[in-house]
Design a protein around this motif. Sequence first.
Motif, PDB file in Angstrom:
ATOM      1  N   ILE A 267      13.923   5.764 -28.894  1.00  0.00           N
ATOM      2  CA  ILE A 267      15.227   5.975 -28.249  1.00  0.00           C
ATOM      3  C   ILE A 267      16.258   4.975 -28.768  1.00  0.00           C
ATOM      4  O   ILE A 267      17.406   5.340 -29.053  1.00  0.00           O
ATOM      5  CB  ILE A 267      15.075   5.875 -26.720  1.00  0.00           C
ATOM      6  N   GLN A 268      15.849   3.733 -28.914  1.00  0.00           N
ATOM      7  CA  GLN A 268      16.760   2.718 -29.438  1.00  0.00           C
ATOM      8  C   GLN A 268      17.238   3.085 -30.842  1.00  0.00           C
ATOM      9  O   GLN A 268      18.437   2.958 -31.155  1.00  0.00           O
ATOM     10  CB  GLN A 268      16.051   1.369 -29.468  1.00  0.00           C
ATOM     11  N   GLN A 269      16.327   3.568 -31.671  1.00  0.00           N
ATOM     12  CA  GLN A 269      16.701   3.967 -33.028  1.00  0.00           C
ATOM     13  C   GLN A 269      17.661   5.154 -33.010  1.00  0.00           C
ATOM     14  O   GLN A 269      18.612   5.206 -33.800  1.00  0.00           O
ATOM     15  CB  GLN A 269      15.445   4.307 -33.828  1.00  0.00           C
ATOM     16  N   LEU A 270      17.426   6.113 -32.118  1.00  0.00           N
ATOM     17  CA  LEU A 270      18.334   7.258 -32.023  1.00  0.00           C
ATOM     18  C   LEU A 270      19.737   6.821 -31.607  1.00  0.00           C
ATOM     19  O   LEU A 270      20.739   7.335 -32.114  1.00  0.00           O
ATOM     20  CB  LEU A 270      17.784   8.280 -31.035  1.00  0.00           C
ATOM     21  N   LEU A 271      19.815   5.857 -30.696  1.00  0.00           N
ATOM     22  CA  LEU A 271      21.126   5.367 -30.263  1.00  0.00           C
ATOM     23  C   LEU A 271      21.856   4.616 -31.375  1.00  0.00           C
ATOM     24  O   LEU A 271      23.079   4.450 -31.307  1.00  0.00           O
ATOM     25  CB  LEU A 271      20.967   4.472 -29.026  1.00  0.00           C
ATOM     26  N   ASN A 272      21.110   4.166 -32.376  1.00  0.00           N
ATOM     27  CA  ASN A 272      21.727   3.484 -33.521  1.00  0.00           C
ATOM     28  C   ASN A 272      22.208   4.458 -34.590  1.00  0.00           C
ATOM     29  O   ASN A 272      22.893   4.050 -35.534  1.00  0.00           O
ATOM     30  CB  ASN A 272      20.742   2.491 -34.140  1.00  0.00           C
TER      31      ASN A 272
END
Length: 280
Positions: A64-69
């Motif tokens: 999820i963190q990577q998607l938000l980036n």
Amino acid sequence: MTFVKPPHLPSPVLAVIFDWAGTLVDHGSLAPTQIFVDAFQTFGIRITLDQARGPMGLSKRLHIQQLLNDPSVRAQWQQVFGRPSTEADIDAIYQRFMPMQIEKVGAYSQPIPGAVETLTWLRARGVKIGSCSGYPKQVMDVLRPLAQQAGIAPDHVIAGDELPAGGRPGAYMALANLLALQVPNVRACVKVDDTTPGVEEGRNAGMWSVGLALSGNEMGYTLADVQAMKAEQPTEYETRLAKARRRLQDAGAHYVIDSVADLPAVIENIEARLLKGDAP
């Protein structure tokens, strides 16, 4: 120095560590992918299936963190909320994602063709069978009994949130399997995965690393859809499969095959190499 075949084991390969979605179950690794799309949609953020697949293999919170980036997702978040996303937002999406994933994972628990037979073949050779997943333990607790009823029952399972050190592409989950299974030689072990972080995990653990190009995240299609594409759009099929193979090879896979059904031939090749003294 030549690898000596243990007299009490029929194979010099001591253990095989498998991923789950896209490797043993869920052809196309669809369960986690679609749920990421659905979870982000509840926050008014649209992501594509291809975007959702990008970080596959990581633990779900890190995913999820990577998607938000992702630049387009970051821009959408700014537009919808008037500010950049925060750690609290990662937690909020994760908390929305988890019940949705738990609810849907059973629908994608069917074994990939050849998986049950390959596990049986390995056990007949005395090979220990470990596994690890980017799924959190709550999801694995739902998936495991369903998969077991269908014949998928590794000797050990590590979920993506069970280790303080973290998950892929670090070696931690793969090595935790070896500790639990009491396997003494990492060079006599094989990691099998359909994602690039999973392939890197195997390399980082010092194991032989096998990538699966057709059955998992890199292709991203159900078995029926893959078969239809092969029959109706053979050029598109070959182009996509070649791209999937390249990505896994570039991640460091020692071998790239279509699915777990093709693994026995690779294991036999690794056995021969170990007996000659080769190492990963």
